[in-house]
Design a protein around this motif. Structure first.
Motif, PDB file in Angstrom:
ATOM      1  N   ARG A  67      40.219  33.128  31.212  1.00  0.00           N
ATOM      2  CA  ARG A  67      40.835  33.464  32.494  1.00  0.00           C
ATOM      3  C   ARG A  67      40.003  32.747  33.562  1.00  0.00           C
ATOM      4  O   ARG A  67      38.796  32.948  33.636  1.00  0.00           O
ATOM      5  CB  ARG A  67      40.801  34.973  32.769  1.00  0.00           C
ATOM      6  CG  ARG A  67      41.582  35.823  31.758  1.00  0.00           C
ATOM      7  CD  ARG A  67      43.080  35.559  31.823  1.00  0.00           C
ATOM      8  NE  ARG A  67      43.873  36.493  31.009  1.00  0.00           N
ATOM      9  CZ  ARG A  67      44.323  36.232  29.773  1.00  0.00           C
ATOM     10  NH1 ARG A  67      44.032  35.087  29.169  1.00  0.00           N
ATOM     11  NH2 ARG A  67      45.052  37.139  29.139  1.00  0.00           N
ATOM     12  N   TYR A  88      36.304  46.294  39.717  1.00  0.00           N
ATOM     13  CA  TYR A  88      36.121  44.849  39.645  1.00  0.00           C
ATOM     14  C   TYR A  88      37.300  44.192  40.361  1.00  0.00           C
ATOM     15  O   TYR A  88      38.426  44.687  40.274  1.00  0.00           O
ATOM     16  CB  TYR A  88      36.106  44.438  38.163  1.00  0.00           C
ATOM     17  CG  TYR A  88      36.440  42.990  37.918  1.00  0.00           C
ATOM     18  CD1 TYR A  88      35.438  42.069  37.641  1.00  0.00           C
ATOM     19  CD2 TYR A  88      37.770  42.546  37.968  1.00  0.00           C
ATOM     20  CE1 TYR A  88      35.743  40.736  37.425  1.00  0.00           C
ATOM     21  CE2 TYR A  88      38.074  41.213  37.762  1.00  0.00           C
ATOM     22  CZ  TYR A  88      37.066  40.323  37.494  1.00  0.00           C
ATOM     23  OH  TYR A  88      37.376  39.010  37.291  1.00  0.00           O
ATOM     24  N   GLN A  92      42.349  34.854  40.581  1.00  0.00           N
ATOM     25  CA  GLN A  92      42.717  34.080  39.391  1.00  0.00           C
ATOM     26  C   GLN A  92      43.671  32.953  39.768  1.00  0.00           C
ATOM     27  O   GLN A  92      44.603  33.154  40.549  1.00  0.00           O
ATOM     28  CB  GLN A  92      43.356  34.986  38.342  1.00  0.00           C
ATOM     29  CG  GLN A  92      43.745  34.236  37.075  1.00  0.00           C
ATOM     30  CD  GLN A  92      43.872  35.088  35.825  1.00  0.00           C
ATOM     31  OE1 GLN A  92      44.193  34.575  34.760  1.00  0.00           O
ATOM     32  NE2 GLN A  92      43.608  36.366  35.915  1.00  0.00           N
ATOM     33  N   HIS A 103      45.454  38.408  25.074  1.00  0.00           N
ATOM     34  CA  HIS A 103      44.341  39.250  24.626  1.00  0.00           C
ATOM     35  C   HIS A 103      44.653  40.674  25.080  1.00  0.00           C
ATOM     36  O   HIS A 103      45.632  40.903  25.801  1.00  0.00           O
ATOM     37  CB  HIS A 103      42.982  38.734  25.138  1.00  0.00           C
ATOM     38  CG  HIS A 103      42.749  38.843  26.603  1.00  0.00           C
ATOM     39  ND1 HIS A 103      41.734  38.177  27.253  1.00  0.00           N
ATOM     40  CD2 HIS A 103      43.391  39.557  27.580  1.00  0.00           C
ATOM     41  CE1 HIS A 103      41.755  38.490  28.534  1.00  0.00           C
ATOM     42  NE2 HIS A 103      42.748  39.305  28.760  1.00  0.00           N
ATOM     43  N   HIS A 105      42.572  44.653  26.038  1.00  0.00           N
ATOM     44  CA  HIS A 105      41.293  45.357  26.211  1.00  0.00           C
ATOM     45  C   HIS A 105      41.548  46.769  26.710  1.00  0.00           C
ATOM     46  O   HIS A 105      42.656  47.080  27.190  1.00  0.00           O
ATOM     47  CB  HIS A 105      40.379  44.577  27.162  1.00  0.00           C
ATOM     48  CG  HIS A 105      41.075  43.915  28.300  1.00  0.00           C
ATOM     49  ND1 HIS A 105      41.635  44.615  29.336  1.00  0.00           N
ATOM     50  CD2 HIS A 105      41.330  42.593  28.552  1.00  0.00           C
ATOM     51  CE1 HIS A 105      42.179  43.773  30.187  1.00  0.00           C
ATOM     52  NE2 HIS A 105      42.031  42.522  29.738  1.00  0.00           N
ATOM     53  N   ARG A 111      47.466  43.203  39.152  1.00  0.00           N
ATOM     54  CA  ARG A 111      47.511  41.882  39.811  1.00  0.00           C
ATOM     55  C   ARG A 111      48.266  42.064  41.112  1.00  0.00           C
ATOM     56  O   ARG A 111      49.281  42.782  41.147  1.00  0.00           O
ATOM     57  CB  ARG A 111      48.277  40.840  38.998  1.00  0.00           C
ATOM     58  CG  ARG A 111      48.298  41.078  37.508  1.00  0.00           C
ATOM     59  CD  ARG A 111      47.329  40.237  36.773  1.00  0.00           C
ATOM     60  NE  ARG A 111      47.198  40.698  35.394  1.00  0.00           N
ATOM     61  CZ  ARG A 111      46.038  40.793  34.774  1.00  0.00           C
ATOM     62  NH1 ARG A 111      44.908  40.469  35.385  1.00  0.00           N
ATOM     63  NH2 ARG A 111      45.975  41.195  33.526  1.00  0.00           N
ATOM     64  N   LEU A 160      40.446  45.406  38.217  1.00  0.00           N
ATOM     65  CA  LEU A 160      40.263  46.093  36.926  1.00  0.00           C
ATOM     66  C   LEU A 160      39.270  47.243  37.088  1.00  0.00           C
ATOM     67  O   LEU A 160      38.403  47.218  37.968  1.00  0.00           O
ATOM     68  CB  LEU A 160      39.755  45.132  35.835  1.00  0.00           C
ATOM     69  CG  LEU A 160      40.766  44.142  35.257  1.00  0.00           C
ATOM     70  CD1 LEU A 160      40.740  42.833  36.023  1.00  0.00           C
ATOM     71  CD2 LEU A 160      40.513  43.872  33.777  1.00  0.00           C
ATOM     72  N   ILE A 162      36.809  47.867  35.274  1.00  0.00           N
ATOM     73  CA  ILE A 162      35.704  47.482  34.380  1.00  0.00           C
ATOM     74  C   ILE A 162      34.451  48.366  34.561  1.00  0.00           C
ATOM     75  O   ILE A 162      33.946  48.894  33.577  1.00  0.00           O
ATOM     76  CB  ILE A 162      35.360  45.983  34.551  1.00  0.00           C
ATOM     77  CG1 ILE A 162      36.517  45.132  34.034  1.00  0.00           C
ATOM     78  CG2 ILE A 162      34.062  45.609  33.817  1.00  0.00           C
ATOM     79  CD1 ILE A 162      36.381  43.646  34.313  1.00  0.00           C
TER      80      ILE A 162
HETATM   81  C1  1HN Z   1      41.464  39.871  32.230  1.00  0.00           C
HETATM   82  O1  1HN Z   1      41.988  40.194  31.072  1.00  0.00           O
HETATM   83  C2  1HN Z   1      42.209  39.180  33.165  1.00  0.00           C
HETATM   84  O2  1HN Z   1      44.130  39.114  31.790  1.00  0.00           O
HETATM   85  C3  1HN Z   1      41.667  38.864  34.388  1.00  0.00           C
HETATM   86  O3  1HN Z   1      44.196  38.082  33.643  1.00  0.00           O
HETATM   87  C4  1HN Z   1      40.386  39.203  34.695  1.00  0.00           C
HETATM   88  C5  1HN Z   1      38.279  40.169  34.049  1.00  0.00           C
HETATM   89  C6  1HN Z   1      37.511  40.774  33.131  1.00  0.00           C
HETATM   90  C7  1HN Z   1      38.019  41.126  31.904  1.00  0.00           C
HETATM   91  C8  1HN Z   1      39.337  40.852  31.592  1.00  0.00           C
HETATM   92  C9  1HN Z   1      43.615  38.780  32.839  1.00  0.00           C
HETATM   93  C10 1HN Z   1      39.594  39.854  33.758  1.00  0.00           C
HETATM   94  C11 1HN Z   1      40.126  40.202  32.525  1.00  0.00           C
END
Ligand code: 1HN
Length: 346
Positions: A67, A88, A92, A103, A105, A111, A160, A162
């Motif tokens: 990312r 966090y 982007q 992915h 998590h 967004r 996020l 985080i």
């Molecule tokens: C993440 O998965 C994204 O998917 C963006 O766009 C920022 C920052 C830390 C961990 C995962 C995304 C992220 C992230």
């Protein structure tokens, strides 16, 4: 003769070796009369940060970076990848033709689209095209990828939870071996039609902790605010402020983070307000000032600013009608019975 403090220091050392420490030395720092975090007010002007975001586009590909994000760090929390004590945020960039692989998590992501048009994100097998002002969520443990088949670079703000997940030490992540997109399982627009049309499937049961709607398009949000203003008194602090909700529960759209959109009319001069959740704001339209702890922060479209928790602030509109997006950890604080607000207090 050993003084009292020598005797105490020697005692602290001995009990320290046994994994103990005296509460009375730390109690006032642990239990403060008021919140005492390190988060400070901050503002990122889009015109200042945007060239650096674009420069990152020349330095590294989305594939290489996984990312491609510039983290927005609160000046009171440097080195910690935090925009507030619990959240966090980052900017982007996804360039035309790029793909950022799937992915998932245990952290929840939101967004908020700042620039571009027509890049997409895929969440658990459903694709959605994104436009400026769209609010998009990625629930915890949902597969997600981003791509840009449009002609324009897209920039959005990521938020996020985080630091919250870090605090609980409950972070997990998974990346498939291949970089190939996961196959679509639902047509575009399916979740918005199914859950975001004032209707629900007749046999719908509870659902997960996050909203099944994952794109709340700006066009709809803006129209709702514009229609409501005709028959709605302006709140002295917030103007006309709405929260993004999970249509299955009426609760915030995500279990940890709350998100809001507010309309402040031309000339609005807001009353003082504070709440225990530190807020991250994005100006969508118009321009204005926020007075945060007696200091003036001036914002215009796409600027991002932070109001720390329990910090007195007020918003003033200096041109046009203003629209502000915001997010915070309020969803968590309310679940834990911690959230407080104070209107107009001095
Ligand atoms: C993440 O998965 C994204 O998917 C963006 O766009 C920022 C920052 C830390 C961990 C995962 C995304 C992220 C992230």
């Amino acid at each position: 003769m050993a003084t009292t403090s020598d005797v105490r220091a020697e005692f602290y050392k001995r009990i320290g070796m046994r994994g103990m420490t005296p509460l009375w030395e730390v109690m006032h720092a642990l239990v403060t009369p008021q919140p005492a975090g390190s988060c400070v007010p901050a503002l990122w002007r889009y015109d200042d940060v945007h060239p650096h975001v674009m420069e990152a586009g020349d330095l590294i590909t989305a594939r290489e970076a996984e990312r491609r994000v510039l983290v927005l760090e609160n000046p009171g929390l440097t080195g910690q990848s935090r925009i507030t004590g619990t959240l966090y945020a980052g900017l982007q960039l996804i360039l035309p033709g790029e793909f950022a692989a799937d992915h998932r998590h245990s952290q929840t992501a939101l967004r908020f689209v700042l620039q571009g048009g027509g890049a997409y994100t895929t969440v658990d097998g459903e694709k959605t095209l994104m436009q400026p002002g769209d609010f998009v969520i990625t629930p915890q443990w949902a597969w997600h990828a981003h791509g840009n088949d449009s002609m324009d670079p897209m920039v959005w703000l990521d938020g996020l939870d985080i630091p919250l997940v870090q605090f609980f030490d409950a972070g997990f992540a998974e990346r498939p071996e291949a970089n190939t997109p996961l196959p679509p399982t639902r047509p575009e627009g399916d979740s918005l039609a199914r859950y975001g049309s004032g209707l629900l499937p007749v046999d719908q049961s509870a659902g997960g902790p996050s909203s099944p709607v994952f794109n709340y398009p700006y066009a709809r949000t803006r129209e709702a605010l514009e229609t409501m203003r005709r028959n709605q008194a302006w709140d002295p602090c917030h103007g006309l402020k709405m929260k993004y909700v999970n249509p299955l529960t009426g609760d915030h759209a995500m279990p940890t983070m709350a998100a809001f959109m507010q309309l402040l009319p031309r000339g609005f001069d807001g009353a003082v307000y504070r709440s225990t959740d530190a807020m991250v704001y994005v100006c969508v339209e118009g321009s204005g000032d926020s007075i945060i702890d007696d200091k003036v922060y001036s914002w215009g479209p796409r600027d991002i600013f932070v109001v720390p928790g329990w910090c007195r602030h007020q918003h003033r509109v200096t041109s046009g009608d203003a629209v502000l997006f915001s997010f915070s950890d309020r969803a968590t604080q309310q679940k834990l019975g911690l959230w407080r607000e104070d209107r107009g207090g001095t």
